[in-house]
Design an enzyme around this catalytic site. Structure first.
Site, mmCIF file in Angstrom:
data_model
loop_
_atom_site.group_PDB
_atom_site.id
_atom_site.type_symbol
_atom_site.label_atom_id
_atom_site.label_comp_id
_atom_site.label_asym_id
_atom_site.label_seq_id
_atom_site.Cartn_x
_atom_site.Cartn_y
_atom_site.Cartn_z
ATOM 1 C CB CYS A 160 -16.405 -33.349 -38.783
ATOM 2 S SG CYS A 160 -15.798 -31.800 -38.097
ATOM 3 C CB CYS A 182 -11.075 -37.452 -38.470
ATOM 4 S SG CYS A 182 -11.385 -38.768 -37.308
ATOM 5 C CB ILE A 222 -2.984 -36.663 -32.872
ATOM 6 C CG1 ILE A 222 -3.426 -38.068 -33.321
ATOM 7 C CG2 ILE A 222 -2.756 -36.625 -31.369
ATOM 8 C CD1 ILE A 222 -2.399 -39.184 -33.028
#
Ligand SMILES: Nc1nc(=O)c2c([nH]1)NC[C@@H]1CN(c3ccc(C(=O)N[C@@H](CCC(=O)O)C(=O)O)cc3)CN21
Ligand SMILES: O=c1ccn([C@H]2C[C@H](O)[C@@H](COP(=O)(O)O)O2)c(=O)[nH]1
EC number: 2.1.1.45
Length: 283
Positions: A160, A182, A222
């Site tokens: 990542c 992320c 999220i």
């Protein structure tokens, strides 16, 4: 801390819901976030609006520096973050390249320390840049890249935070780190600490001063099962001042990092934080 909370708020306010096939979950997502950390003045970017497991984050970085390819090695230095990706993801469990329990395959540090050359042998990217920077050399290609598409099928996860570029201006060292994906509630908590500590450590072992670290993120998200905790809990809390990081000054070389350094060589001063929040993790 302010930049972290602003990014979280931006995702909550402006994010777009995107389906993710790998995890089977939806993510509230924004594109492009730029964070930067003042390493020279030791403004350690630790999260204060919940308890931060900063030692596990540094241990993970140390594992990458050492080229670990196994979750058991990460556990032995105080980092549990690779257990799930090594052992609980069906695609990886059924992959013929997986060498058994805890194997992560050719990911992260394996690429950083032993990138396979097509004509045989390996490239140690980290040693090359440490040698150069120790001799005052910046050839404008002091790059540590974990991103090797030719070997993605041999690892449990694509990296990542995939590329770290070091730059030397006089005797001040800068770092620019690139991240393609992320997990802001969980991963970024770790990644901020890692970008900061990577610059602090490489400056220390190459005899340079640390300047700023620039952290560039493409897809910041999220997960759906994290949103309520972030929006209704973490974002309601008021941050405390940043702590300071103290690194054992006896760490003087790449070999020190590879051999005797443990989490006892890192301490923080002045850390005040709100209670823990246990965010769900998606494998
Ligand atoms: N979905 C996902 N998010 C990530 O952030 C992530 C991955 N996968 N896979 C690879 C690595 C592993 N990383 C992880 C994995 C777990 C935690 C985690 O559970 N953190 C908890 C507790 C940490 C502890 O007790 O040591 C936290 O509250 O920060 C953090 C980063 C970051 N990466
Ligand atoms: O250092 C890390 C490692 C991983 N993550 C997160 C970002 C994503 O949520 C997942 C990886 O999933 P992909 O499908 O490969 O993008 O892990 C992170 O934030 N930081």
């Amino acid at each position: 801390m302010k930049q972290y909370l602003e990014l979280c708020q931006r995702i909550v306010d402006e994010g777009t819901w995107i389906e993710n096939k790998r995890t089977g979950k939806r993510c509230l997502t924004v594109i492009n976030a730029e964070l930067n950390y003042n390493v020279g003045d030791n403004e350690f970017p630790m999260i204060t609006t919940r308890k931060s497991y900063w030692k596990a984050a540094i241990a993970e970085l140390l594992g990458y520096i050492r080229g670990y390819d196994n979750a058991a090695d990460f556990r032995s230095i105080g980092c549990n973050t690779w257990n799930a990706n090594a052992n609980d993801n069906d695609a990886w469990l059924n992959n013929p390249h997986r060498k058994g329990e805890d194997d992560m395959g050719r990911v992260y540090g394996v690429q950083g320390r032993s990138w396979a050359k097509p004509d045989g042998g390996f490239v140690d990217q980290l040693k090359k840049l440490v040698d150069d920077l120790s001799n005052g050399i910046d050839d404008r290609g002091e790059i540590l890249s974990f991103y090797n598409p030719g070997e993605f099928h041999m690892g449990c996860l694509r990296p990542c935070m995939h590329t770290h570029t070091f730059s030397l201006l006089g005797d001040t060292l800068y770092l620019t780190s690139y991240q393609r994906s992320c997990d802001v509630p969980l991963g970024l908590n770790f990644n901020q600490v890692q970008v900061f500590v990577l610059l602090a450590l490489i400056a220390q072992i190459t005899g340079n001063k640390a300047g700023r670290a620039y952290h560039k993120i493409v897809n910041a998200h999220i997960y759906e099962d994290q949103l309520e905790l972030m929006r209704d809990e973490q974002l309601k809390r008021k941050p405390f001042a940043s702590p300071k990081l103290i690194i054992n000054p006896k760490i003087k070389s790449l070999e020190d990092l590879e051999t005797w350094v443990t989490m006892d060589d890192f301490e923080i001063e002045g850390y005040e934080c709100h209670p823990p929040i246990a965010y769900p993790f998606s494998v």
